[in-house]
Structure formats: structure tokens, C-alpha cells
Scaffold this motif. Structure first.
Motif, short mmCIF file in Angstrom:
data_model
loop_
_atom_site.label_atom_id
_atom_site.label_comp_id
_atom_site.label_asym_id
_atom_site.label_seq_id
_atom_site.Cartn_x
_atom_site.Cartn_y
_atom_site.Cartn_z
N ALA A 1 -7.02 2.12 -0.85
CA ALA A 1 -7.44 1.17 -1.87
C ALA A 1 -8.46 0.20 -1.30
N ASN A 2 -9.64 0.09 -1.94
CA ASN A 2 -10.62 -0.89 -1.50
C ASN A 2 -11.48 -1.40 -2.65
N ASP A 3 -11.12 -1.07 -3.87
CA ASP A 3 -11.86 -1.52 -5.05
C ASP A 3 -11.24 -2.83 -5.51
N GLN A 4 -11.87 -3.95 -5.16
CA GLN A 4 -11.25 -5.26 -5.36
C GLN A 4 -11.97 -6.08 -6.42
N TYR B 1 -12.14 -10.13 -7.13
CA TYR B 1 -11.75 -11.45 -6.64
C TYR B 1 -11.73 -12.44 -7.80
N GLN C 1 -6.51 -5.21 -6.43
CA GLN C 1 -7.11 -4.09 -5.73
C GLN C 1 -6.46 -2.81 -6.23
N LYS C 2 -7.28 -1.86 -6.64
CA LYS C 2 -6.73 -0.62 -7.18
C LYS C 2 -7.00 0.55 -6.24
N GLU D 1 0.84 -1.19 0.00
CA GLU D 1 0.00 0.00 0.00
C GLU D 1 0.88 1.25 0.00
N THR E 1 -8.42 3.99 -4.83
CA THR E 1 -9.79 4.50 -4.89
C THR E 1 -9.83 5.95 -5.36
#
Length: 508
Positions: free
Chosen positions: A226-229, A231, A341-342, A194, A344
Motif C-alpha cells: 500500500a502506498n496510495d495515500q 493526506y 492509504q489504500k 498492513e 495498490t
């Protein structure tokens, strides 16, 4: 804008045994097949297979007669071909473009050619080349790869193989400049990657104000993390091998490519696979790395990544058949990507705000003389820290936040960074000059700041009977003597006027 290095190498270098006439020029990521039909092509066989459109093949002199196919065989090939086109979302024209793009064949792939047994040898050779690329030894060493049978009949399996190669064309080679960081704690991999991500995003990479494993979350607001995941892995077997869904894998690859093209690295979660009986398995996702580039070589498409375990750079290999990304890293075994994960918040206003933020110096839960200094200055300026003991609690965090807001400074969870500290000190200097009679220290107080002033008084010839920070009768007498010498009313207290005079005398 982050440093994006575009590499002047072909998107798909041909295999050594499959020569083409000259290098293949890089294509844009939007349409990597756009110029495929115009590429020159040289057959790997001794005989020329025909024009660039592949129409002269029947005139080639063969050592033996071509096979004969019954009407039923042709119908079976045609049905498989049509099913493959529909299932894998590819057109006959694209099939030919992909084969040309990889330097495999210049033959037009149509319903007519696939049912013509005169092309059986060429289809057999195409299938062998597809097998070499989709089942490359490098892929097999990672547990990847897909064998392609070579029977000279271009049916559903061949369409699937070409579609896989099409999906492996991910755009121009690209590499972002990332300074590797080695994690310092056993569980610090996520915060370390991160930190690397936001160092690039906020243009702090390699600078004295770079984020670290320990301060990134103190310096960046939760909503900007970052929280745009996406899976990818759905399950994991006993050896640590994960199962991936191809549609999710393609979404993952699209996400990674989009971010890299925008100059942003991507966090990737990985699972370890057992190796030599050793295993570090903590669930489907065991570790985190940072994807920072994309490239191509003889073994196909790869993505470079920074591994915080030892701070080194490695490669994740793309399996065209499944969309799986696997590779060797700093930890034991093989890595399989389980999620990506990108970042945000990437709008310009947010990035500009973080670019102005410095390195965190003090945060809640800490205690130090430096914190006590800041508490004293903030309190004197009207920002109540609820005490000046040197302990950084809620009161200090609130006071710091209020000061940052009043002076248009980035707020980072109530922490004090280098810019906030400098602003507090300069603002306090102005406050002292504007409020000369404000008393800062008096008898019976005990602080490190008093100790520093005692040292100055002693050097100036006014003994304080000690420099331990305790404001006793000796210090009071010394202060009065100094004030008298400076023409200041001898109160025995240290007000702002006296403090400024002491600092000026010490400098002279």
C-alpha cells in the motif's frame, strides 16, 4: 472476493425526538437522495405542516401572528441563500431532499418559501433539528460539532448546515470481516494493520497462512504494498489537535468509501490528542489503524476501525461540517485521522498469485538447521546456495528465487514459504531417484542431516559410534555394512540410492 457484509439497517436513523412514519430504506452509495421525495413524513409538532410537498403550511393555525419582514430583510435572506447554494454546491431541490431524507421537514425549500415569513417557525424548527444533528453531544465529546443558530431565516448558514448533512450520507452501512491482530512491538502498528489489510485482500484472514506483523513485508513485493495515500491534516497544535482541509477530507472520505464498497479495508494514520495531561505525540501522524466498515446511528455517520494497539474494534465519528474523522481507540486521548492509504495492486492476477503464497518459514539473515537442509537439497539439484552452513545469505536467496521461477512459484523477496519448502522437498525426492549415484555425504563432513542418518543406522543395528553429525570412521563402517546388507556397492559414502534405502528402512 473478500467477505463483505451489508447491514440491513437504515442509512440515517431518525433522532428519537424527530419521528417519521416508518423506517427509511437504505439507499445506494451512488445516489443516496434518489428516493427522498417519496418518503413519508410526520411532523414532530402537534399540527400537521402540510402535504408531502409542504404547500399547506400557510393554512396552519398558529398561536401568534407570523413575523413581518421588510423588503431589505427578504433581500438579505435571498442573497445569503444564493451565496450558500453556489459556495456549497447544492440546489434548492437537494436541500428539500436532504431534509426529507433525515426526517426533518417536508417543506420545499425555494426562493419563495425562504422569503415568506409565514414559514419562519418551520425554519426555526428546522434550524434546531440541524443543530441537534451537527452539534450532537457525541460529536462535542470528540471536539467536533458545529452550532447552528435558529432565527427562523433560512440563509447561507442554514444552506451550509444542510449541505453538511448531505455530505454525511456516505452510502449503505457495510462491514468487512477482519480478524484483529494485536501489535507485538511498540512501533509495529503500521506493519500490523498492513498485515490485516492484506489478509483480507489475499483471502488469508483467519487462516494458518495469515500474514503477521513480522512477515508481511517478506512475503509481498514492495511494488504491491500500500502506498496510495491521501493526506488530510496540514498542521497540529500544542495539544495534538490537527487542522484539516475540507476538500482533502471529502477526497479522503470518497477514497475510504470506494475501497469499502470494493471489499477492501483502508489504512488510516491518526494523531493522538492530549488527555488528562498525558500525551504520546510523535508528529502529525502518531499511530495507524485499519478502517473496516461504515454505519449510522443517532449521532450520525461513523466508520469502524481495528486498532492494533490492543487488537480491538472502535468507531471514528464523521463531523459533517468539516469532514474530520475522530474517535477513541486503544491509546490515550482522541484520534484524529491524518491520512488514509489504500492497497495498490488489486488486479485479479496479482491477487491470485498471493492467494497461492504460503507462510514464510525462512528469510535472509536467519540461520537454522532447516535452512541447511534446504541449502543441501537446492545445491544437489543445481541451485548453488554458495554454501550449506545454514546461514541464509544472498546466495541462498538467489537460489531460492531461481527455484521458484523454474517451478512457477510466487517469488517473495527470496524467502521460503510453506509452498516453496514443500516443492523443494518433493522435487528433491524426484532428483534422488533420477540420480542414484550422486554422493551427498562423505567422511569428514559434519551436518545435522548426517546426525539424523546416524540415528537411523544405529536403530538398524549399525553402530556409528555417536550421532553428533560428524562423519567419522565409525559412520563410514556403519554405512558400508548397511550398503552390503542392501545389495548396494559398499563405498562408505552416502549417495542418493543409499539415502533413499535408509529412509525406506526407517519407515519399515
Amino acid at each position: 472476493m473478500p467477505n463483505v457484509q451489508r447491514l440491513n439497517t437504515p442509512i440515517v436513523p431518525p433522532l428519537a425526538a424527530t419521528p417519521v412514519a416508518g423506517p427509511l430504506a437504505p439507499q445506494t452509495p451512488v445516489s443516496p437522495l434518489a428516493a427522498a421525495e417519496s418518503l413519508p413524513y410526520e411532523s414532530p409538532d402537534s399540527a400537521r405542516l402540510g402535504s408531502a410537498r409542504g404547500q399547506a403550511l400557510p393554512s396552519v393555525s398558529l398561536d401568534q401572528d407570523p413575523p413581518t419582514w421588510s423588503a431589505a430583510t427578504k433581500a438579505q435572506i435571498r442573497r445569503g441563500f444564493q451565496q450558500g447554494l453556489q459556495q456549497y454546491g447544492i440546489s434548492p431541490q437537494e436541500l428539500g431532499q436532504v431534509l426529507k431524507r433525515y426526517g426533518i421537514s417536508s417543506l420545499d425549500i425555494t426562493e419563495e418559501t425562504i422569503q415568506n415569513p409565514a414559514y419562519a417557525d418551520e425554519f426555526d424548527r428546522i434550524q434546531q433539528e440541524l443543530d441537534r444533528r451537527l452539534n450532537h453531544p457525541t460529536l462535542r465529546s470528540l471536539g467536533q460539532g458545529r452550532a447552528v443558530s435558529s432565527d427562523g431565516q433560512f440563509g447561507k448558514g442554514s444552506v451550509q448546515a444542510v449541505a453538511a448533512l448531505r455530505d454525511a450520507l456516505r452510502g449503505e452501512p457495510i462491514e468487512l470481516k477482519v480478524t484483529p491482530i494485536e501489535q507485538q512491538t511498540r512501533t509495529g502498528c503500521y506493519r500490523t494493520v498492513e498485515a490485516m489489510l492484506y489478509n483480507v485482500l489475499h483471502q488469508k484472514d483467519g487462516s494458518p497462512e495469515a500474514y503477521t506483523e513480522f512477515d508481511t513485508r517478506d512475503r509481498i513485493r514492495d511494488q504491491d504494498m500500500a502506498n496510495d495515500q491521501v493526506y488530510v491534516a496540514s498542521s497540529e497544535n500544542a495539544s495534538g489537535r490537527v487542522s484539516v482541509q475540507r476538500d482533502r477530507s471529502m477526497l479522503m472520505l470518497d477514497t475510504v468509501d470506494e475501497e469499502l464498497e470494493a471489499g477492501r479495508p483502508v489504512i488510516a494514520g491518526v494523531s493522538y490528542r492530549k488527555q488528562n495531561g498525558k500525551e504520546y505525540n510523535e508528529g502529525i501522524t502518531d499511530h495507524f489503524v485499519l478502517i473496516s466498515g461504515r454505519g449510522y446511528d443517532e449521532a450520525g455517520t461513523y466508520y469502524t476501525f481495528q486498532d492494533p494497539a490492543n487488537g480491538k474494534t472502535h468507531q471514528l465519528r464523521l463531523d459533517p461540517s468539516t469532514g474530520r474523522l475522530s474517535g477513541k481507540g486503544d491509546m490515550v486521548g482522541t484520534y484524529d485521522v491524518t491520512l488514509v492509504q489504500k492497497a495498490t495492486s488489486t488486479e485479479s492476477a496479482t491477487l491470485e498469485r498471493y492467494q497461492k503464497m504460503g507462510k514464510v518459514l525462512f528469510s535472509q539473515g536467519e540461520r537454522s538447521a532447516g535452512i541447511q537442509d534446504l541449502q543441501m537439497m537446492l545445491t544437489a539439484m543445481g541451485y548453488d546456495t554458495k554454501g550449506t552452513t545454514g546461514a541464509y545469505g544472498n546466495g541462498t536467496a538467489t537460489a531460492v528465487g531461481n527455484f521458484q521461477q523454474a517451478h512457477n512459484l510466487p517469488q517473495n523477496g527470496g524467502s521460503v514459504d510453506t509452498h516453496t519448502q514443500a516443492s523443494i522437498k518433493s522435487t528433491f525426492q524426484e532428483h534422488m531417484q533420477a540420480n542414484p549415484n550422486q554422493v551427498m555425504f562423505r567422511r569428514n563432513q559434519n551436518t545435522p542431516q548426517i546426525g539424523e542418518l546416524q540415528k537411523i543406522l544405529t536403530r538398524l543395528g549399525h553402530s556409528t559410534n555417536g550421532t553428533n553429525g560428524a562423519f567419522g570412521p565409525g559412520t563410514e563402517r556403519a554405512v558400508k555394512a548397511f550398503q552390503t546388507a542392501q545389495g548396494i556397492p559398499p563405498s562408505g559414502h552416502i549417495d542418493n540410492r543409499t539415502w533413499l534405502a535408509l529412509l525406506a528402512a526407517a519407515e519399515s
